[in-house]
Design a protein around this motif. Sequence first.
Motif, short mmCIF file in Angstrom:
data_model
loop_
_atom_site.label_atom_id
_atom_site.label_comp_id
_atom_site.label_asym_id
_atom_site.label_seq_id
_atom_site.Cartn_x
_atom_site.Cartn_y
_atom_site.Cartn_z
N LYS A 312 10.19 -8.98 18.28
CA LYS A 312 9.82 -10.58 18.46
C LYS A 312 7.91 -9.59 17.46
O LYS A 312 7.59 -10.64 17.89
N ILE A 313 8.53 -8.50 16.91
CA ILE A 313 7.19 -8.01 15.82
C ILE A 313 7.40 -8.20 14.93
O ILE A 313 9.01 -8.40 14.67
N ASP A 314 6.45 -8.96 13.79
CA ASP A 314 7.04 -8.67 12.26
C ASP A 314 7.04 -7.80 11.97
O ASP A 314 5.91 -5.88 12.24
N ARG A 315 6.33 -7.53 10.58
CA ARG A 315 6.68 -6.18 9.60
C ARG A 315 5.24 -5.42 9.68
O ARG A 315 5.75 -4.26 10.19
N ALA A 316 4.58 -6.14 9.63
CA ALA A 316 2.80 -5.88 9.57
C ALA A 316 2.72 -4.95 11.12
O ALA A 316 1.89 -3.80 11.27
N ARG A 317 3.00 -5.83 11.92
CA ARG A 317 2.85 -5.05 13.86
C ARG A 317 3.50 -3.89 13.34
O ARG A 317 2.66 -3.03 13.89
N PHE A 318 4.52 -4.21 13.04
CA PHE A 318 5.64 -2.74 13.65
C PHE A 318 5.04 -1.30 12.63
O PHE A 318 5.33 -0.80 12.71
N ILE A 319 4.80 -2.05 10.81
CA ILE A 319 3.80 -0.51 10.72
C ILE A 319 3.18 0.19 10.94
O ILE A 319 2.23 0.91 11.25
N ASP A 320 1.53 -0.92 11.86
CA ASP A 320 0.83 -1.01 12.54
C ASP A 320 1.22 -0.10 13.95
O ASP A 320 0.43 0.76 14.58
N LEU A 321 2.63 -0.17 14.65
CA LEU A 321 2.68 0.43 15.75
C LEU A 321 2.93 1.85 15.00
O LEU A 321 2.80 3.01 15.94
N LEU A 322 3.47 2.14 13.99
CA LEU A 322 4.21 2.96 13.78
C LEU A 322 3.03 4.32 13.35
O LEU A 322 3.11 5.51 13.54
N LYS A 323 2.19 3.29 12.68
CA LYS A 323 0.52 3.80 12.52
C LYS A 323 -0.52 4.82 14.02
O LYS A 323 -0.58 5.87 13.36
N GLU A 324 -0.46 4.08 14.87
CA GLU A 324 -0.65 4.26 15.94
C GLU A 324 0.36 5.66 16.40
O GLU A 324 -0.29 6.27 17.42
N MET A 325 1.27 5.52 16.22
CA MET A 325 2.35 6.50 16.70
C MET A 325 1.91 7.85 15.52
O MET A 325 2.46 9.03 15.62
N GLY A 326 1.21 7.32 14.44
CA GLY A 326 0.84 8.77 13.89
C GLY A 326 1.36 9.65 12.60
O GLY A 326 1.71 9.56 11.96
N ILE A 327 2.73 7.79 12.30
CA ILE A 327 3.28 8.07 11.11
C ILE A 327 2.69 6.50 10.42
O ILE A 327 2.59 5.67 10.47
N THR A 329 3.70 4.54 6.74
CA THR A 329 4.42 4.39 5.93
C THR A 329 3.57 3.28 4.08
O THR A 329 2.96 3.23 4.62
N SER A 330 4.56 2.61 4.02
CA SER A 330 4.50 1.38 3.21
C SER A 330 5.59 0.94 2.62
O SER A 330 6.62 0.75 3.59
N VAL A 331 4.81 -0.31 1.89
CA VAL A 331 5.50 -1.34 1.19
C VAL A 331 6.32 -1.12 0.10
O VAL A 331 4.59 -1.21 -1.03
N HIS A 332 7.04 -1.43 -0.57
CA HIS A 332 7.68 -1.12 -2.51
C HIS A 332 8.51 -2.60 -2.65
O HIS A 332 9.45 -2.42 -1.72
N TRP A 333 7.57 -3.52 -2.29
CA TRP A 333 6.73 -3.99 -2.99
C TRP A 333 6.28 -5.31 -2.27
O TRP A 333 6.95 -6.34 -2.07
N MET A 334 5.11 -6.17 -2.05
CA MET A 334 4.95 -7.56 -2.27
C MET A 334 5.02 -8.03 -3.33
O MET A 334 4.41 -7.30 -4.89
N PRO A 335 6.46 -9.44 -3.96
CA PRO A 335 6.32 -9.13 -5.37
C PRO A 335 5.78 -9.73 -6.29
O PRO A 335 4.67 -9.97 -5.60
N LEU A 336 5.83 -9.42 -7.93
CA LEU A 336 4.79 -9.86 -8.88
C LEU A 336 4.14 -11.33 -8.55
O LEU A 336 3.35 -12.36 -8.44
N HIS A 337 5.44 -12.31 -7.77
CA HIS A 337 4.97 -14.14 -7.57
C HIS A 337 3.92 -14.53 -6.76
O HIS A 337 3.73 -15.56 -6.96
N LEU A 338 4.33 -13.40 -5.68
CA LEU A 338 3.62 -14.02 -4.78
C LEU A 338 1.37 -13.37 -4.37
O LEU A 338 0.91 -13.64 -3.52
#
Length: 393
Positions: A312-327, A329-338
């Motif tokens: 029930k959460i999206d990827r951005a929220r997932f990354i934020d929550l991981l960061k709050e837990m001290g982890i 992460t990154s994203v490879h990548w936003m595709p060029l056409h966007l």
Amino acid sequence: MKVPFFRPNISDGEINEVVDTLRSGWLTTGPKTKEFEERFARAVGAPHALALNSCTAALHLALEALGLREGQAVVVPTMTFAATAEVVRYMNAEPLLADVHPDTLQIDLEDAERRVKESRRKVVGIMPVHIGGMMADMDRIREFAERHSLWIVEDAAHSFPSAWRKDKEESWRWCGRGDSKVTCFSFYANKTITTGEGGMATTHDPELAERMRIMSLHGISKDAWKRFTASGSWYYEIVAPGFKYNLTDVAASIGLHQLERAEEFRKLREDVARRYRSGFEGLDYLELPPSSEDRIHSWHLFYIRLRLDKLKIDRARFIDLLKEMGIITSVHWMPLHLHPYYRETYGFSEGDFPEASRVWKRLISLPIFPGMKNEEVDYVIDSIRILCEKNEA
Ligand SMILES: *Cc1c(COP(=O)(O)O)cnc(C)c1O
């Protein structure tokens, strides 16, 4: 616990070699760079290797040496880093973006086929990207390239050391040993081996090697090495308006030792990947990166794909929550056409590359580096398991 996305692995070998270079009085391109080139060429099984100050420089020099001209087009997967396509634009040519397979994130040759057939421009090349360090099937890429009379330049920024084979009967074909015209590697700070900033181009073609070497240093015709040795002289000739892409001996000093440790590093990353794989077993909120018995995987990246329908959460929220837990992460990548430049220049929208547009919203790259401790890997696994269960749709 805090887990960084990456931690560089620098030992006394690298440090002492850099100090030795600093004391030698020779800081820029010289004997250490030459030795680095020779050893790298041997490591991948290529007759020519050219050390440069980035992979981007290597890609640019490859296209220049191949004679890419204004108005021509080159097939580039939309799922890649900025560099792969921008170097095509450096030559005033056009990247012909193609969609990707959602499992391997690699170029979809059927989609590329349609686009090549419909292209108003002359398509002259293709630039496969071995995402994460798992090599593409180069026989299929070669067959495609031959059918359309294209040269191949590999963006191998992630794939040292990586290898592939058709099947178990065959011996390994190492990335860089000559499945393409030129293979370009990166030694950026967080790549599989590093020189801080740096890159390498390997090729079988002596003429391409010669042209790239000349253009890497102001288009100066005299053997660059000779200028830098006692036998060098003050005289040189400029044969073309070249670039300033040479690697320094300070950087090559780091590279010499990283090169020696490359397979040890790769095995350590493979251990991390294996631990992730077993730790996430049965967790059906996410999909794991592919691997194959017919690949030696560099494991530069370990990307997961969230199953957003089960959360029930999206990827951005997932990354934020991981960061709050001290982890981290990154994203490879936003595709060029966007990205704004490609959207505005070519009028692209999400629907033009549906697979890449869909899959990138699910991607997260997890920490993976040599020297990552088992407790750190386990903490990432446990944290992700907890997050998924807490946020079940
Ligand atoms: C990092 C990267 C590059 C650029 O490498 P540099 O050495 O920083 O120029 C090119 N392509 C891909 C796929 C990369 O990840």
